[in-house]
Design an enzyme around this catalytic site. Structure first.
Site, PDB file in Angstrom:
ATOM      1  N   GLU A  26       0.841  -1.117   0.137  1.00 58.90           N
ATOM      2  CA  GLU A  26       0.098   0.108   0.169  1.00 58.90           C
ATOM      3  C   GLU A  26       0.893   1.282   0.091  1.00 58.90           C
ATOM      4  OE1 GLU A  26      -3.211   1.941   3.159  1.00 58.90           O
ATOM      5  OE2 GLU A  26      -1.817   0.298   3.864  1.00 58.90           O
ATOM      6  N   LEU A  35       1.578   4.753   1.134  1.00 54.01           N
ATOM      7  CA  LEU A  35       1.312   5.923   2.255  1.00 54.01           C
ATOM      8  C   LEU A  35       1.691   7.070   2.143  1.00 54.01           C
ATOM      9  CD1 LEU A  35       1.351   3.508   5.288  1.00 54.01           C
ATOM     10  CD2 LEU A  35      -0.767   3.828   3.990  1.00 54.01           C
ATOM     11  N   ASP A  69      14.804  -2.732  13.278  1.00 57.55           N
ATOM     12  CA  ASP A  69      15.976  -1.825  12.595  1.00 57.55           C
ATOM     13  C   ASP A  69      15.222  -0.595  12.670  1.00 57.55           C
ATOM     14  OD1 ASP A  69      17.822  -1.178  10.733  1.00 57.55           O
ATOM     15  OD2 ASP A  69      16.986  -2.107   9.109  1.00 57.55           O
TER      16      ASP A  69
END
Length: 310
Positions: free
Chosen positions: A105, A107, A210
């Site tokens: 997706e 964003l 991370d």
């Protein structure tokens, strides 16, 4: 709409990417434009759009990266299930001939900037870390950048960190011919790490793994977002140490996190240990520019732990 570089528009995996999007979404998505997206150093990243302007975020790499993309899908799902952060929804993941792809997706994101941003992000990170498991590690191995990250579950965090974080990174650095003194410092360090956990028993927290500022953002409405995880269960301090290593988070983030869930008094020393792991990984991924700092961290840890024993 700006012109699309031929390398993006003509990538041989794009027809398969288009078909995967169409199959997953059940619509007539047709790629009309493919724009390179900056920020990544491992894969080709694109924003692909159809003629209506609907967009997806696409990562492309050689087919050998399919396992890396599958691990990323797994990590995003784990974070989403925790109810802590917003993560980009996975649309498709697969291979096309010599190429692997991951479609997410798209964003619209903004960086953390204000004090309020820091507070929101800290609250979400506390929720993530409150998600506890029974053992350290993860149900599968994954990657830190493009470096394999073994996650064999273990009941003892110090043992897990030495065997599945430090040893593989030091071994990789030695195989690439980096400073022999760095290797000697690593050999001394392995047996000393448990001393950092004599008075501290970390929980098996769900970690991003991370957490630098490049993998953290907000939606326009202030919703905290993370991506590119290296998920596992471990000491929550390691996420915080990584967030400090390259900066970029507001001071309110650290203040709010400590207010919600105070850190142990010896965090500053263990922060050196967790920073060393990521510095070694940068050395192994990007070269000698990180060698001096990796050696400094390993040497300082050995000196401080030797003093503890005296």
């Amino acid at each position: 709409m700006s012109a699309t570089p031929p390398s993006a528009a003509n990538h041989p995996a794009l027809p398969a990417v288009e078909q995967a999007i169409r199959t997953r979404t059940g619509n007539a998505f047709r790629i009309a434009a493919a724009h390179p997206v900056g920020g990544g150093s491992i894969h080709t990243a694109l924003r692909v759009e159809d003629r209506s302007g609907a967009a997806c975020f696409v990562k492309l790499a050689d087919a050998g990266s399919a396992a890396m993309f599958a691990a990323e899908v797994d990590g995003l799902a784990a974070i989403a299930a925790s109810g802590s952060f917003r993560t980009p929804a996975v649309i498709a993941c697969g291979t096309a001939g010599a190429h692997a792809f991951l479609v997410l997706e798209h964003l619209e994101l903004r960086p953390l900037q204000s004090a309020a941003d820091g507070v929101r992000f800290a609250d979400a990170l506390v929720r993530l870390h409150r998600d506890r498991g029974e053992r350290f590690g993860w149900h599968r191995d994954n990657f830190i950048g493009r470096t394999p990250q073994p996650n064999t579950p273990h009941a003892n965090w110090a043992h897990f960190f030495v065997e599945h974080r430090l040893r593989p990174q030091f071994a990789l650095a030695r195989a690439q011919g980096f400073d022999a003194e760095l290797h000697r410092q690593g050999e001394r360090l392995f047996d000393r790490v448990p001393a950092l956990f004599l008075d501290y028993r970390p929980q098996e927290s769900l970690l991003h793994g991370d957490l630098w500022h490049g993998n953290a953002a907000l939606l326009a409405d202030g919703t905290p977002v993370v991506f590119d995880p290296a998920v596992h269960r471990g000491d929550r301090e390691s996420d915080l140490a990584m967030s400090e290593l390259f900066g970029g988070f507001p001071s309110s983030f650290y203040a709010e996190y400590r207010l919600s869930w105070p850190l142990h008094e010896d965090y500053e020393q263990r922060k050196l240990l967790y920073s060393l792991y990521h510095m070694l990984n940068h050395l192994n991924l990007f070269g000698r520019a990180y060698q001096r700092e990796a050696l400094r961290l390993a040497t300082r840890l050995n000196q401080e732990l030797a003093q503890r024993r005296d």
